[in-house]
Design a protein around this motif. Structure first.
Motif, PDB file in Angstrom:
ATOM      1  N   GLY A 239      28.610  44.635  40.677  1.00 14.32           N
ATOM      2  CA  GLY A 239      29.625  45.005  41.657  1.00 14.32           C
ATOM      3  C   GLY A 239      30.626  46.012  41.144  1.00 14.32           C
ATOM      4  N   PRO A 240      31.445  45.653  40.162  1.00 17.17           N
ATOM      5  CA  PRO A 240      31.552  44.426  39.391  1.00 17.17           C
ATOM      6  C   PRO A 240      31.931  43.214  40.267  1.00 17.17           C
ATOM      7  N   TYR A 241      31.604  42.033  39.816  1.00 16.12           N
ATOM      8  CA  TYR A 241      31.742  40.823  40.629  1.00 16.12           C
ATOM      9  C   TYR A 241      33.171  40.612  41.104  1.00 16.12           C
ATOM     10  N   LYS A 242      34.128  40.879  40.198  1.00 14.10           N
ATOM     11  CA  LYS A 242      35.531  40.651  40.580  1.00 14.10           C
ATOM     12  C   LYS A 242      35.969  41.600  41.687  1.00 14.10           C
ATOM     13  N   ILE A 243      35.370  42.760  41.740  1.00 14.41           N
ATOM     14  CA  ILE A 243      35.813  43.772  42.701  1.00 14.41           C
ATOM     15  C   ILE A 243      35.180  43.551  44.060  1.00 14.41           C
TER      16      ILE A 243
ATOM     17  N   PRO B  44      27.023  40.306  42.015  1.00 12.70           N
ATOM     18  CA  PRO B  44      26.814  39.935  40.607  1.00 12.70           C
ATOM     19  C   PRO B  44      25.809  40.877  39.960  1.00 12.70           C
ATOM     20  N   LEU B  45      25.449  40.562  38.707  1.00 13.94           N
ATOM     21  CA  LEU B  45      24.364  41.296  38.050  1.00 13.94           C
ATOM     22  C   LEU B  45      23.127  41.073  38.888  1.00 13.94           C
TER      23      LEU B  45
ATOM     24  N   ASP C   4      31.045  42.984  33.066  1.00 11.87           N
ATOM     25  CA  ASP C   4      32.079  43.495  33.959  1.00 11.87           C
ATOM     26  C   ASP C   4      33.323  43.956  33.206  1.00 11.87           C
ATOM     27  N   LYS C   5      33.603  43.320  32.053  1.00 11.34           N
ATOM     28  CA  LYS C   5      34.795  43.717  31.284  1.00 11.34           C
ATOM     29  C   LYS C   5      34.736  45.206  30.979  1.00 11.34           C
ATOM     30  N   ALA C   6      33.581  45.649  30.444  1.00  9.57           N
ATOM     31  CA  ALA C   6      33.448  47.057  30.082  1.00  9.57           C
ATOM     32  C   ALA C   6      33.478  47.942  31.314  1.00  9.57           C
ATOM     33  N   VAL C   7      32.810  47.486  32.398  1.00 12.07           N
ATOM     34  CA  VAL C   7      32.740  48.325  33.598  1.00 12.07           C
ATOM     35  C   VAL C   7      34.112  48.441  34.246  1.00 12.07           C
TER      36      VAL C   7
END
Lengths: 106, 237
Positions: free
Chosen positions: B125-129, B133-134, B203-206
């Motif tokens: 997504g990233p998932y949080k955004i 998910p992956l 997601d942290k890196a993205v």
């Protein structure tokens, strides 16, 4: 809520035909905004869905679909020929059809 | 091999001698030596039980077929084609923002990570955004936009491959057990911790890369849809 449309709108013009003979296995579709056969090239191969409602529920839904694909352009003005899994019924003439954006090559 | 283009049925672009010259047949045809097939003995020794039977017996290694067809059946030719993973479109590069066209997350804008061995694209997504998910996605069901996220040197962990996404083998329940379970909602398994940990790590890196660009997080959050007057063949993505 913004638009969620992920398909181009089209209209079923009729079956592929000559003056007196029709070939119902291929239908002619007019896609909105497409006026030349060069523009129509973008839509070749894209999947098309003829969506309609019926009284009897099938698999939990009253909505039914006939799937097909855009096969080739028809003439110079952007009309397109398409073939469906089963031939479109004549009551579909003049009705809307959804030209999906997949399989995508962009 | 230089194939002679067909101008008309039976008429090639090059004559027989010209085609042979282009193929380099004056050098002679290459003969490849097939490695000698492994020698398997026609009969093998098998131990046989029972007192009255001799201890071992010679048994043919491959048994003759039990049935023969009434007439000789024509065998179809074996295909020499092998399926290969789909070629990645040049517009799709790690960090590209893609629009998903079908499936549960249709219309969502996601970040492309890498192409897996099966040819499917790994996206997040990233998932949080935007809640994606992956996930694996087929290239044909995706529009590549010109927007790119600079992932830099970030490489997705190699443990995230096609086998990672395989469905766990479900124990097939007997018909009786299903009959009694009927009506009760099936107990949903909790999402495995390891997978959420993997998701957070990627997601942290993205997300740090996304934050660097103005409005990119909002862009990824928004869904794509066609509106009146917009025609895909006229749009530049």
């Amino acid at each position: 809520m913004g638009s969620t449309r992920l398909y181009a709108k089209g209209r079923v013009l009729g079956h592929k035909r000559a003056k007196r003979n029709t070939r119902p296995n291929t239908s002619l579709i007019q896609i909105e905004g497409v006026a030349t056969k060069e523009d129509a090239q973008f839509y070749l191969g894209k999947r098309v869905a003829y969506v309609y409602k019926a009284k009897r529920e099938v698999q939990g839904s009253k909505v039914r679909v006939i799937w097909g694909r855009v096969t080739r352009p028809h003439g110079n003005s952007g009309v397109v020929k398409s073939k469906f899994r089963s031939n479109l019924p004549p009551r579909a003439f003049g009705e809307g059809v959804r030209v999906m954006l997949y399989p995508s090559t962009v | 091999m230089a194939r002679s283009r067909q101008l008309a049925p039976g008429v090639g672009r090059f004559s027989r001698s010209q085609a042979a010259s282009r193929r380099g047949l004056y050098k002679g045809l290459k003969k490849s030596d097939k490695p000698a097939p492994a020698e398997t003995p026609a009969f093998k020794e098998v131990t046989v039980g029972g007192d009255k039977n001799s201890g071992t017996r010679l048994v043919p290694t491959s048994k003759a077929p039990r049935f023969y067809p009434a007439e000789d059946v024509r065998q179809p030719k074996k295909s020499r084609k092998s399926p290969k993973p789909a070629k990645l479109r040049p517009t799709i590069v790690p960090g590209t923002v893609l629009i998903l066209l079908a499936g549960r997350f249709r219309g969502k804008r996601v970040v492309f990570l890498k192409q897996l061995d099966s040819g499917l694209l790994l996206v997040t997504g990233p998932y949080k955004i935007n809640g994606v998910p992956l996930r694996r996605v087929n290239q044909a069901y995706v529009i590549a936009t010109s927007t790119k996220v600079d992932l830099g040197e970030f490489k997705v962990d190699t443990k995230i491959n096609d086998a990672y996404f395989a469905k766990p083998a479900t124990k097939s329940s007997s018909a009786e057990a299903e009959f009694f379970e009927e009506g009760k909602p099936k107990a949903k398994e909790a999402f495995p911790e390891a997978k959420s940990a993997d998701q957070k790590e990627v997601d942290k890196a993205v997300i740090t890369a996304v934050q660097k660009q103005e409005n990119l997080a909002k862009y990824l959050k928004a869904t794509f849809g066609l509106s009146k007057g917009q025609f895909p063949h006229q749009m530049v993505f």
